[in-house]
Design an enzyme around this catalytic site. Structure first.
Site, short mmCIF file in Angstrom:
data_model
loop_
_atom_site.label_atom_id
_atom_site.label_comp_id
_atom_site.label_asym_id
_atom_site.label_seq_id
_atom_site.Cartn_x
_atom_site.Cartn_y
_atom_site.Cartn_z
N SER A 152 0.87 -1.18 0.00
CA SER A 152 0.00 0.00 0.00
C SER A 152 0.90 1.23 0.00
CB SER A 152 -0.85 0.00 1.28
OG SER A 152 -1.35 1.31 1.54
N TYR A 165 -2.44 -0.87 10.46
CA TYR A 165 -2.38 -1.10 9.01
C TYR A 165 -1.06 -0.58 8.42
CZ TYR A 165 -3.95 -1.07 4.12
OH TYR A 165 -4.07 -1.29 2.77
C1 BGC Z 1 -6.13 1.54 2.00
C2 BGC Z 1 -7.29 2.39 1.55
C3 BGC Z 1 -6.86 3.82 1.35
C4 BGC Z 1 -5.61 3.91 0.51
C5 BGC Z 1 -5.08 5.33 0.41
C6 BGC Z 1 -4.99 1.71 1.03
O1 BGC Z 1 -3.93 0.90 1.38
O2 BGC Z 1 -6.52 0.19 2.10
O3 BGC Z 1 -8.34 2.32 2.48
O4 BGC Z 1 -7.90 4.55 0.72
O5 BGC Z 1 -4.61 3.07 1.03
O6 BGC Z 1 -5.04 5.98 1.66
#
Ligand code: BGC
Length: 266
Positions: A152, A165
């Site tokens: 991400s 996360y």
């Molecule tokens: C997340 C999303 C988020 C995006 C940008 C991703 O890794 O799962 O929820 O919108 O990152 O912030």
């Protein structure tokens, strides 16, 4: 450039919806046989497998919780029993359990780390073992095998209210690069994809309605990502067209990781 993944076998974890489902479909459209792993949602996973089969492709849906060692072992065994080999792993399963750190429960911390990080380790380990066991398949790919970790932009961008996360994705970056350093000599290619704000169910609350326009301020390219933006990159990265791409993260984020807030203030 024509990309074909014919005669290759791809396993996608967390493929019942979102990025995983889109990638599984794209891999199948490129000719790969696809294993669609799901944990909780059997029905959409089975429906996706059926759709691929009806279009003349090969696909099965297989249950398994990637954070459980036995489930992962069973998932890989089923893949090889069904299709005879494994060439591509997309370690995609991931979830969010958002809370301010001060309120975050240990359960929410643990669940995110177990799925997003331990799940990627267990899946990658099982893939490496299978690549070694089956040996080279030069008629399908130059590499012994390919692993793609779904990361991400938050492997880079800190994210208040989402410490679990962001920590899991930061760790995925070093997990990926450490494995890549370790197994490159075996011709196993290991990379990651770091999507930004792609319209999926994981971020429905911020990509729709009033919040969507605020989100757009964070994206220099001026639009949200679509599942296909990521799926196309998965197919390319898994193919021999990317044979010299190893140990890197491909950001697919419309420029979100450029810290756009600094454009006129910094
Ligand atoms: C997340 C999303 C988020 C995006 C940008 C991703 O890794 O799962 O929820 O919108 O990152 O912030």
């Amino acid at each position: 450039m024509h990309i074909s993944l014919e005669h290759q076998v791809a396993l996608v974890t967390g493929a019942s919806s979102g990025l995983g489902a889109g990638a599984a479909l794209a891999l199948a459209n490129a000719g790969a046989s696809v294993v669609i792993n799901y944990n909780r949602h059997a029905e959409p996973a089975e429906a996706l497998a059926e759709r691929i089969r009806q279009d003349g492709g090969k696909a099965i849906a297989v249950h398994g919780d990637v954070s459980k060692e036995d489930d992962v072992e069973a998932l890989f065994a089923r893949t090889v029993d069904t299709f005879g080999a494994l060439d591509i792993l997309l370690a995609n399963s991931g979830l969010q359990r958002d809370a301010a750190t001060v309120d975050m429960t240990l359960a929410d911390w643990n669940q995110v780390l177990e799925v997003n990080l331990t799940g990627q380790f267990l899946s990658a380990r099982a893939a490496l073992r299978q690549f070694n066991r089956q040996g080279p398949r030069p008629w399908v790919s130059k590499a012994l095998g390919k692993i793609i970790h779904m990361s991400s932009v938050h492997q880079l961008i800190p994210w208040a209210g989402h410490a679990n996360y962001a920590a899991s994705k930061g760790a995925v970056d070093l997990l990926m690069r450490s494995i890549a350093q370790e197994v490159g000599c075996q011709r196993i290619r290991v990379n990651a994809i770091a999507p930004g704000a792609v319209r999926t169910s994981i971020n429905q609350d911020t990509t729709t309605g009033d919040k969507a326009s605020r989100l757009l301020e964070l994206i220099p390219y001026g639009r949200l990502g679509e599942v296909e933006d990521v799926a196309n990159a998965v197919v390319w990265l898994a193919s021999d067209a990317a044979d010299y791409v190893h140990g890197t993260t491909l950001f697919i984020d419309g420029g979100m990781s450029l810290y756009p807030g600094f454009k006129d203030n910094g």
